[in-house]
Design an enzyme around this catalytic site. Structure first.
Site, PDB file in Angstrom:
ATOM      1  N   LYS A  18      53.280  33.560  34.721  1.00  0.00           N
ATOM      2  CA  LYS A  18      52.974  34.997  34.632  1.00  0.00           C
ATOM      3  C   LYS A  18      53.220  35.577  36.014  1.00  0.00           C
ATOM      4  O   LYS A  18      52.532  35.261  36.981  1.00  0.00           O
ATOM      5  CB  LYS A  18      51.512  35.191  34.212  1.00  0.00           C
ATOM      6  CG  LYS A  18      51.214  36.472  33.458  1.00  0.00           C
ATOM      7  CD  LYS A  18      51.345  37.732  34.267  1.00  0.00           C
ATOM      8  CE  LYS A  18      50.114  37.990  35.112  1.00  0.00           C
ATOM      9  NZ  LYS A  18      50.320  39.134  36.056  1.00  0.00           N
ATOM     10  N   GLY A  26      45.700  33.671  44.610  1.00  0.00           N
ATOM     11  CA  GLY A  26      45.353  35.086  44.695  1.00  0.00           C
ATOM     12  C   GLY A  26      43.961  35.268  45.259  1.00  0.00           C
ATOM     13  O   GLY A  26      43.492  34.447  46.050  1.00  0.00           O
ATOM     14  N   SER A  27      43.295  36.333  44.836  1.00  0.00           N
ATOM     15  CA  SER A  27      41.996  36.678  45.420  1.00  0.00           C
ATOM     16  C   SER A  27      40.882  35.760  44.916  1.00  0.00           C
ATOM     17  O   SER A  27      40.991  35.160  43.841  1.00  0.00           O
ATOM     18  CB  SER A  27      41.655  38.129  45.067  1.00  0.00           C
ATOM     19  OG  SER A  27      41.546  38.269  43.670  1.00  0.00           O
ATOM     20  N   THR A  61      39.418  37.015  41.417  1.00  0.00           N
ATOM     21  CA  THR A  61      40.222  36.660  40.246  1.00  0.00           C
ATOM     22  C   THR A  61      40.237  35.137  40.061  1.00  0.00           C
ATOM     23  O   THR A  61      40.207  34.650  38.928  1.00  0.00           O
ATOM     24  CB  THR A  61      41.651  37.223  40.389  1.00  0.00           C
ATOM     25  OG1 THR A  61      41.556  38.638  40.558  1.00  0.00           O
ATOM     26  CG2 THR A  61      42.491  36.933  39.167  1.00  0.00           C
ATOM     27  N   GLY A  62      40.248  34.404  41.153  1.00  0.00           N
ATOM     28  CA  GLY A  62      40.190  32.936  41.070  1.00  0.00           C
ATOM     29  C   GLY A  62      38.958  32.472  40.306  1.00  0.00           C
ATOM     30  O   GLY A  62      39.028  31.568  39.465  1.00  0.00           O
ATOM     31  N   GLU A 119      44.183  28.441  44.714  1.00  0.00           N
ATOM     32  CA  GLU A 119      44.403  28.659  46.151  1.00  0.00           C
ATOM     33  C   GLU A 119      44.061  30.110  46.408  1.00  0.00           C
ATOM     34  O   GLU A 119      44.753  31.002  45.925  1.00  0.00           O
ATOM     35  CB  GLU A 119      45.854  28.331  46.505  1.00  0.00           C
ATOM     36  CG  GLU A 119      46.058  28.152  47.995  1.00  0.00           C
ATOM     37  CD  GLU A 119      46.781  29.321  48.610  1.00  0.00           C
ATOM     38  OE1 GLU A 119      46.083  30.206  49.179  1.00  0.00           O
ATOM     39  OE2 GLU A 119      48.014  29.367  48.541  1.00  0.00           O
ATOM     40  N   CYS A 159      47.931  34.555  52.733  1.00  0.00           N
ATOM     41  CA  CYS A 159      46.596  33.989  52.510  1.00  0.00           C
ATOM     42  C   CYS A 159      46.094  33.267  53.753  1.00  0.00           C
ATOM     43  O   CYS A 159      44.929  33.322  54.074  1.00  0.00           O
ATOM     44  CB  CYS A 159      46.592  33.089  51.288  1.00  0.00           C
ATOM     45  SG  CYS A 159      47.921  31.899  51.273  1.00  0.00           S
ATOM     46  N   GLU A 170      38.596  39.437  53.790  1.00  0.00           N
ATOM     47  CA  GLU A 170      40.056  39.349  53.847  1.00  0.00           C
ATOM     48  C   GLU A 170      40.617  40.766  53.727  1.00  0.00           C
ATOM     49  O   GLU A 170      40.476  41.411  52.693  1.00  0.00           O
ATOM     50  CB  GLU A 170      40.575  38.476  52.695  1.00  0.00           C
ATOM     51  CG  GLU A 170      42.076  38.297  52.723  1.00  0.00           C
ATOM     52  CD  GLU A 170      42.602  37.322  51.656  1.00  0.00           C
ATOM     53  OE1 GLU A 170      42.245  37.469  50.469  1.00  0.00           O
ATOM     54  OE2 GLU A 170      43.372  36.422  52.026  1.00  0.00           O
TER      55      GLU A 170
HETATM   56  P1  NAI Z   1      44.703  39.201  42.186  1.00  0.00           P
HETATM   57  O1  NAI Z   1      44.142  37.914  42.668  1.00  0.00           O
HETATM   58  O2  NAI Z   1      43.879  40.002  41.240  1.00  0.00           O
HETATM   59  O3  NAI Z   1      46.154  38.954  41.503  1.00  0.00           O
HETATM   60  C1  NAI Z   1      46.918  37.772  41.616  1.00  0.00           C
HETATM   61  C2  NAI Z   1      47.506  37.428  40.282  1.00  0.00           C
HETATM   62  O4  NAI Z   1      46.474  37.219  39.319  1.00  0.00           O
HETATM   63  C3  NAI Z   1      48.416  38.498  39.664  1.00  0.00           C
HETATM   64  O5  NAI Z   1      49.511  37.866  39.005  1.00  0.00           O
HETATM   65  C4  NAI Z   1      47.523  39.147  38.640  1.00  0.00           C
HETATM   66  O6  NAI Z   1      48.260  39.731  37.579  1.00  0.00           O
HETATM   67  C5  NAI Z   1      46.722  37.982  38.145  1.00  0.00           C
HETATM   68  N1  NAI Z   1      45.439  38.322  37.533  1.00  0.00           N
HETATM   69  C6  NAI Z   1      44.601  39.341  37.853  1.00  0.00           C
HETATM   70  N2  NAI Z   1      43.513  39.327  37.068  1.00  0.00           N
HETATM   71  C7  NAI Z   1      43.653  38.279  36.221  1.00  0.00           C
HETATM   72  C8  NAI Z   1      42.838  37.727  35.164  1.00  0.00           C
HETATM   73  N3  NAI Z   1      41.673  38.268  34.825  1.00  0.00           N
HETATM   74  N4  NAI Z   1      43.293  36.633  34.516  1.00  0.00           N
HETATM   75  C9  NAI Z   1      44.468  36.068  34.853  1.00  0.00           C
HETATM   76  N5  NAI Z   1      45.277  36.543  35.828  1.00  0.00           N
HETATM   77  C10 NAI Z   1      44.869  37.633  36.510  1.00  0.00           C
HETATM   78  O7  NAI Z   1      45.058  40.051  43.478  1.00  0.00           O
HETATM   79  P2  NAI Z   1      45.427  41.608  43.584  1.00  0.00           P
HETATM   80  O8  NAI Z   1      44.536  42.413  42.698  1.00  0.00           O
HETATM   81  O9  NAI Z   1      46.882  41.725  43.401  1.00  0.00           O
HETATM   82  O10 NAI Z   1      45.071  41.876  45.122  1.00  0.00           O
HETATM   83  C11 NAI Z   1      43.727  42.130  45.511  1.00  0.00           C
HETATM   84  C12 NAI Z   1      43.413  41.391  46.790  1.00  0.00           C
HETATM   85  O11 NAI Z   1      43.502  39.992  46.587  1.00  0.00           O
HETATM   86  C13 NAI Z   1      44.339  41.658  47.950  1.00  0.00           C
HETATM   87  O12 NAI Z   1      44.002  42.798  48.629  1.00  0.00           O
HETATM   88  C14 NAI Z   1      44.144  40.421  48.788  1.00  0.00           C
HETATM   89  O13 NAI Z   1      43.020  40.560  49.608  1.00  0.00           O
HETATM   90  C15 NAI Z   1      43.890  39.338  47.769  1.00  0.00           C
HETATM   91  N6  NAI Z   1      45.076  38.516  47.503  1.00  0.00           N
HETATM   92  C16 NAI Z   1      45.159  37.331  48.142  1.00  0.00           C
HETATM   93  C17 NAI Z   1      46.259  36.534  47.977  1.00  0.00           C
HETATM   94  C18 NAI Z   1      46.338  35.260  48.714  1.00  0.00           C
HETATM   95  O14 NAI Z   1      47.397  34.648  48.760  1.00  0.00           O
HETATM   96  N7  NAI Z   1      45.247  34.806  49.297  1.00  0.00           N
HETATM   97  C19 NAI Z   1      47.385  36.918  47.132  1.00  0.00           C
HETATM   98  C20 NAI Z   1      47.188  38.180  46.434  1.00  0.00           C
HETATM   99  C21 NAI Z   1      46.067  38.931  46.647  1.00  0.00           C
HETATM  100 MG    MG Z   2      43.318  42.274  40.880  1.00  0.00          MG
END
Ligand code: NAI
Ligand code: MG
Length: 477
Positions: free
Chosen positions: A174, A228-229, A232-233, A250, A284, A381
């Site tokens: 996805k 990701g965040s 959401t993790g 991660e 990250c 973060e």
């Molecule tokens: P996110 O963690 O919500 O999104 C990452 C992925 O998860 C995307 O593909 C999204 O579609 C998917 N996702 C979101 N909600 C989901 C759910 N309930 N079930 C399954 N998949 C889901 O991150 P977002 O909203 O894009 O960014 C928010 C904050 O997260 C950023 O400001 C940053 O601080 C952090 N972040 C950290 C990352 C890292 O590598 N540590 C990468 C991306 C975001």
């Molecule tokens: Mg999100």
């Protein structure tokens, strides 16, 4: 404007819905493409394709050498699309063109690296008694679901996919809704051109709380990988727990570099350039905090402020740009709010501190001095080009500050004293430690978090364990 599609069962398809998502170039806020949006029917179709290919045993029964060859073809095809794919990735993500092209090369490196493991997935023989032969087999899970972030859409995807594939799993990917284009087009084309049998690798595009949630909840998804965040993790770990399936997570970081009095300060500055201003800080494992000894702190802050104020802001595809935009309007506002909170709490922005006026989602390279460990900008973060500098006096204090957040993804030490470096590396609560240069790893080095930054490891030989389950076989002679 081009419409991008899902790649399911070896074919590009619109899927079941007419709904699309607009993808925007963060450098100017303009639409660059539309991508179809997966509903539960599309997630089901992708998982069904993956499950059928898994049950056909086309990958499971492939000779290890043949699986390796197929993976090396994928690597070659990824390198072949790196120029064109990199251009699209640069436009959807905002990153430097060279870095966007490199993501495809990095992706190829993962496939090359893990191709070498296909014939080394060895089990054990276990002594039971002289009338029993007992051995273990390492087997794939079946369908592996991968949820990809927007900061490194191709690298992060290849990192988990190559590993899952080497282990024999079928996958459903996805993409992130903010950056699906290069994956749905060039990455999927590379898979297709390499001759990967239909259904083994599927790419769907859609929203996290819909397509992502449907994928993690799907009864036929046997293993999940997420980057990701933290928030959401945790949602994903709950979804995995509901079905008792394993998940690799991660998550975020707030990684600190400890700078001892004997450090080469120019190395800290070079590291900051890549570690917090590279990719506009949206990494990250970004070097988002510097914990500097009070004897050298002012000199270091001056150098860092000089770096930040001379860094060239511009779009990723313009020659000479160094600081590129953050991903979205929402993200730039989030960074701005953090910056404001730092100033309100008494930290001093010695460089930057505001959004760049004009088009796009640019934020100034920002260095905060006089940051205290309990301030929000020292704890959360930010995911933007914002560096927090904290001061310490005694060495134990430096460790305490560095370890004093909920995160534990990376950590750094700057010193000329190897004993001090190794001792500090041992005390930092983080999954990877960089000494005298941030980001020293490669595809071969295990990567992952301590504490809230997640668990299990990506990259290296370590990661393959997450995609294999152990079967024990006992034979009575
Ligand atoms: P996110 O963690 O919500 O999104 C990452 C992925 O998860 C995307 O593909 C999204 O579609 C998917 N996702 C979101 N909600 C989901 C759910 N309930 N079930 C399954 N998949 C889901 O991150 P977002 O909203 O894009 O960014 C928010 C904050 O997260 C950023 O400001 C940053 O601080 C952090 N972040 C950290 C990352 C890292 O590598 N540590 C990468 C991306 C975001
Ligand atoms: Mg999100």
């Amino acid at each position: 404007m081009e419409k991008y599609q899902h790649y399911i069962n070896g074919k590009w398809t619109d899927g079941s819905s007419k709904e699309t998502i607009s993808v925007v170039n963060p450098a100017n806020g303009k639409d660059i493409g539309q991508v179809v949006c997966a509903k539960s029917d599309d997630v089901n179709a992708a998982v069904e394709a993956a499950l059928n290919s898994y049950k056909s045993r086309v990958l499971v029964d492939m000779l290890p050498m043949e699986r390796a060859k197929l993976m090396r073809s994928i690597a070659n095809e990824l390198r072949a699309v790196s120029k064109e794919g990199g251009k699209l990735l640069c436009h959807e993500n905002g990153k430097l063109l060279a870095n966007a092209e490199y993501e495809f090369v990095d992706g190829a490196n993962y496939f090359d690296y893990y191709s070498g493991m296909t014939d080394k997935l060895e089990g054990n023989t276990i002594p039971v008694n002289n009338k029993v032969v007992d051995y273990t087999l390492l087997e794939p899970y079946g369908v592996s679901g991968h949820i990809i972030p927007w900061n490194f859409p191709i690298s992060m995807l290849a990192r988990s996919l190559a590993c899952a594939f080497a282990a024999g799993n079928s996958t459903v990917i996805k993409t992130a809704e903010l950056t699906p284009l290069a994956t749905a087009s060039f990455f999927a084309k590379a898979i297709d051109n390499a001759g990967v049998p239909p259904g083994l690798i599927n790419v769907i595009c859609g929203h996290g709380n819909e397509a992502g949630a449907n994928l993690t909840a799907h009864k036929d998804v046997a293993q999940i990988t997420f980057t990701g965040s933290v928030a959401t993790g945790k949602t994903i770990l709950h979804a995995a727990a509901d079905r008792a399936v394993p998940a690799v997570v991660e998550l975020g970081g707030k990684s600190a570099a400890i700078v001892y009095p004997d450090a080469d300060l120019d190395k800290v500055v070079t590291s900051a350039k890549a570690g917090i201003f590279g990719q506009a800080g949206q990494i990250c494992s970004a070097m988002s905090r510097v914990v500097a000894h009070k004897s050298i702190k002012n000199e270091l802050v001056e150098k860092l402020a000089n770096l930040a104020s001379t860094i060239k802001v511009g779009p990723g595809d313009v020659e000479g740009s160094e600081l590129t935009p953050v991903i979205s309007e929402e993200q730039v506002q989030k960074v701005e709010n953090y910056s404001r909170s730092g100033q309100q709490a008494g930290a001093e922005a010695v460089a930057g501190g505001k959004r760049v006026e004009g088009d796009g989602y640019f934020f100034e390279a920002t260095v905060f001095d006089n940051v205290k460990p309990d301030m929000t900008i020292a704890q959360e973060e930010i995911f933007g080009p914002v560096l927090s500098v904290l001061e310490y006096d005694e060495p134990e204090e430096a460790i305490e500050i560095a370890n004093g957040t909920e995160f534990g993804l990376a950590g750094g030490v700057f010193t000329r004293d190897l004993d001090k470096a190794t001792e500090t590396a041992g005390k930092l609560e983080a999954g990877q430690i960089y000494v005298n240069s941030w980001f020293t790893g490669s595809v071969a080095t295990p990567f992952g978090g301590y504490k809230q930054s997640g668990y299990s490891r990506e990259k290296g030989q370590e990661a393959i364990k997450s995609y294999l389950q152990v079967k024990n076989v006992g034979i009575q002679l």
